[in-house]
Structure formats: structure tokens, C-alpha cells
Write a protein that holds these residues in place. Sequence first.
Motif, PDB file in Angstrom:
ATOM      1  N   TRP A 184     -51.034  18.951  58.255  1.00  0.00           N
ATOM      2  CA  TRP A 184     -51.005  18.310  56.944  1.00  0.00           C
ATOM      3  C   TRP A 184     -52.440  18.077  56.492  1.00  0.00           C
ATOM      4  O   TRP A 184     -53.165  17.272  57.068  1.00  0.00           O
ATOM      5  N   ASP A 185     -52.853  18.784  55.432  1.00  0.00           N
ATOM      6  CA  ASP A 185     -54.231  18.626  54.960  1.00  0.00           C
ATOM      7  C   ASP A 185     -54.311  17.932  53.607  1.00  0.00           C
ATOM      8  O   ASP A 185     -55.389  17.849  52.999  1.00  0.00           O
ATOM      9  N   GLY A 186     -53.177  17.439  53.120  1.00  0.00           N
ATOM     10  CA  GLY A 186     -53.159  16.721  51.855  1.00  0.00           C
ATOM     11  C   GLY A 186     -53.051  17.612  50.645  1.00  0.00           C
ATOM     12  O   GLY A 186     -52.871  17.142  49.525  1.00  0.00           O
ATOM     13  N   ALA A 187     -53.177  18.938  50.854  1.00  0.00           N
ATOM     14  CA  ALA A 187     -53.126  19.865  49.723  1.00  0.00           C
ATOM     15  C   ALA A 187     -51.746  20.475  49.529  1.00  0.00           C
ATOM     16  O   ALA A 187     -51.540  21.262  48.605  1.00  0.00           O
ATOM     17  N   ALA A 188     -50.807  20.127  50.386  1.00  0.00           N
ATOM     18  CA  ALA A 188     -49.468  20.706  50.291  1.00  0.00           C
ATOM     19  C   ALA A 188     -48.775  20.269  49.006  1.00  0.00           C
ATOM     20  O   ALA A 188     -48.968  19.152  48.519  1.00  0.00           O
ATOM     21  N   THR A 189     -47.934  21.145  48.479  1.00  0.00           N
ATOM     22  CA  THR A 189     -47.080  20.815  47.349  1.00  0.00           C
ATOM     23  C   THR A 189     -45.820  20.132  47.869  1.00  0.00           C
ATOM     24  O   THR A 189     -45.220  20.612  48.835  1.00  0.00           O
ATOM     25  N   VAL A 190     -45.441  19.018  47.262  1.00  0.00           N
ATOM     26  CA  VAL A 190     -44.244  18.286  47.687  1.00  0.00           C
ATOM     27  C   VAL A 190     -43.313  18.134  46.492  1.00  0.00           C
ATOM     28  O   VAL A 190     -43.710  17.602  45.450  1.00  0.00           O
ATOM     29  N   HIS A 191     -42.089  18.606  46.646  1.00  0.00           N
ATOM     30  CA  HIS A 191     -41.048  18.432  45.634  1.00  0.00           C
ATOM     31  C   HIS A 191     -40.014  17.444  46.171  1.00  0.00           C
ATOM     32  O   HIS A 191     -39.440  17.670  47.246  1.00  0.00           O
ATOM     33  N   VAL A 192     -39.776  16.370  45.444  1.00  0.00           N
ATOM     34  CA  VAL A 192     -38.735  15.398  45.805  1.00  0.00           C
ATOM     35  C   VAL A 192     -37.691  15.404  44.702  1.00  0.00           C
ATOM     36  O   VAL A 192     -38.014  15.163  43.530  1.00  0.00           O
ATOM     37  N   ASN A 193     -36.450  15.713  45.073  1.00  0.00           N
ATOM     38  CA  ASN A 193     -35.354  15.836  44.094  1.00  0.00           C
ATOM     39  C   ASN A 193     -35.813  16.618  42.860  1.00  0.00           C
ATOM     40  O   ASN A 193     -35.860  16.093  41.740  1.00  0.00           O
ATOM     41  N   PRO A 194     -36.153  17.872  43.042  1.00  0.00           N
ATOM     42  CA  PRO A 194     -36.767  18.626  41.939  1.00  0.00           C
ATOM     43  C   PRO A 194     -35.883  18.820  40.711  1.00  0.00           C
ATOM     44  O   PRO A 194     -36.413  19.106  39.633  1.00  0.00           O
ATOM     45  N   THR A 195     -34.563  18.646  40.822  1.00  0.00           N
ATOM     46  CA  THR A 195     -33.728  18.733  39.618  1.00  0.00           C
ATOM     47  C   THR A 195     -33.838  17.466  38.774  1.00  0.00           C
ATOM     48  O   THR A 195     -33.442  17.458  37.614  1.00  0.00           O
ATOM     49  N   GLY A 196     -34.331  16.383  39.377  1.00  0.00           N
ATOM     50  CA  GLY A 196     -34.483  15.122  38.656  1.00  0.00           C
ATOM     51  C   GLY A 196     -33.414  14.098  38.962  1.00  0.00           C
ATOM     52  O   GLY A 196     -33.640  12.891  38.811  1.00  0.00           O
TER      53      GLY A 196
END
Length: 389
Positions: free
Chosen positions: A221-233
Motif C-alpha cells: 500500500w503506497d497511498g496511490a491506489a484507487t479505491v472505489h466504495v459502493n461505486p453505484t452510489g
Amino acid sequence: MRSFLFTSESVTGGHPDKLCDQISDAFLDEYIRQDPDSRVAVEAMVTTGYAVVSGEVTSRASFGPAEQEELVRRVIREAGYDDPALMFDADSCRVDLRIHAQSPDISMGVTAAEGREQGAGDQGLMFGYASDETEELMPVPILLAHRLTERLAGARRSGALPWARPDGKSQVSVMYEGGRPARIGTVVVSTQHAPGASAGEIREGVMGEVVKPVCGDSGLWDGAATVHVNPTGRFEIGGPHGDTGLTGRKIIVDTYGGFGRHGGGAFSGKDPSKVDRSACYMCRYVAKNIVAAGLARRCEVQLAYAIGVPEPVSLMVDAFGTAAVPEERIEGMVRGAFGMTPAAIVDRLDLKRPIYRQTAAYGHFGRLGPGFTWERTDGAAALREAAGL
């Protein structure tokens, strides 16, 4: 060696398909608890307000319809479905049972008799995989995906995420460089939630309670990762009300997250006479011992069987160019060190025990505990000695 991203996914124990796997394996455990020689093939389906369990069983166990129905309801309740607002809950859902005796034609071929060893319960091909990229000798993407869903479920149960509901999924993409995991590229977490929970509240909670603790401890984990949480909303409608669940529909989640081949057979609800399950466990055991012995950094083992025939029709070891000795030699050592008949597998891995429900969520491999005998590396020393390493 080129760089590439590899992605694996996992689901929580409250996912509809995983709920069905747990019901099927709970039935298997109860039959084996009462009669270790039980022959069981049980499937489940769940949807809005309804659960059905069907299958074929030959057993001396005393396990009638009333006890079966109560077991179904208990598994549903323990998965978190205890609220009628979810449109599927343990107390109000209808439960149908459709279980009958195993076909005598199948039983004839897989039952040991005088002068005849127990044969395989079906034809098929099975794979096992191991890699030295983690302490568990598992691929990183599936291991992290499982840890995310386990932690998500734990945060729901503990109240750390009070709006979380049972259904949930994760997905992890890892960048490989030079054949080794280098960093996490993308993380996806989707969690069912209570009405009224805001997208910001959900993202903050999932990042703080799930993503950062799991991924931050991975060393990738380098802090640059993309994170999607509940991407539909929004994910209010979930569980069996949102998607019908079926036993055996998460076979890649159950194994190596796509890192390694799969023969197509599901595990849950099947007793160990079914090589779909027991031979896959044996393939993992052999592959893991090969890697633990230092014979290869990556290893895949394939077995194949004919119904009613004890010995496998084929054995293959593929080390993907990482073998310390020729693969043909490793195959010979494997044949000499490990019995591959159904009876030998059951005996070596001690599979006639009620250990299966714990396998039905968060993966069958890379796990700890006395039930996961196929994760032992007690054959590694003998392989290493045989190889002269």
C-alpha cells in the motif's frame, strides 16, 4: 518479464451465493457428525422470502425435516438475516426441503467392497495451486480480497459500522513486476447498507475500518491506489432479495481468485467421496508442499479421475519455469509420496469430520485451523530430501 495487473474478488458470508454454500455445508457437517460414512450432495437456493434445499443423501444419521428446517433457519440467522425489513429473514422465510436417496448406480461405483477399492465419485479434473509470494503460499490478490470481506463482516457484527448489512463484495487489483507483487493498484468494496446512510459516511467508515487496516498491513500500500466504495452510489437492496443465491456459484472466490486453472467443480455440500472437493484439497496440499520444499516458487497440480476408478487417470505438475528440478522428476516424487485414490486422500487429510461449514465463506485455501488439513506442509521435508536439495 512484463509488468501486469491481476485482479481477484471475494464476497462476504452474507452474499446470497455464500449463504447457500454455508447451508449446504451445514447439512454436510450434520450428516458427517452423526455418520462419518455419509454420502451427501446437497444444494440450496435462496430468494425473496424463500429458501429451498435439495439433494441426494445416503446416511445412517437421524436428521429429519424438523431438524433440517431449524438448521437452515439457524444458518440464515447467523449470516445476519434476522430483520424482516431485509425481505429475507430466518424467522419468516419459507423453507422447502427436497432431499432423497443417492442413486444406487452411483453408489455401486464409489462404495468399497470385498476385492474392490472405493472408486472416485465422478469423473472430472481438479487443480491445486501454491505460490511463495505470501506466507500462506497463496496469491496476494485473493488473499487481500478475502481479508477485506472478512473485516467488513466483522465490522458489521461488532457495530463498528452500524449501518452495514450482510451482503458485500471486494475486489483487489495488484501490480506485478518481475513476476512478484509490487503494489496495490485498485481496491473495490461494495457493502449493503441501511437506508439513510450517506455515501460520505459509508466511504469514511469503510476506508477507516476495512481498507486501510487490511491494505496498510500488506506491504503493498503506497497511498496511490484507487479505491472505489459502493461505486453505484447506493446498495440498500441486497442479499437474497436483491439477487437469487445458489450453492456452488463462487468457485473462483473459493479457490485462487483466477490465479491458476479450475476444473469447474464446486465444493460445498459434497462429502469427501466426491473428488470435485477432496481431490482439489489434495492438489492444493501437494502444490503447497512442493513450494514449501523449495522445489518451485509457483506450482500447479492437476489430477483427473474416472467415476468408479480409484487411481487418477492423470497427474500433472506445472512449475511455470520456476522448478528447481525437472517437473517430470517432481511428478515421480509426488506419485511416490502421496496416495491419490479417494480413500487415501480422505485418510491423509482426515476428511470424514464435520469441518466443512467453516470453509464455505472466505476461501477454502490459505486458511488456518485444525479443519484445514490440506494447508499443512508436513510432506515438504520428504520431498526436499528426495530431490537432494
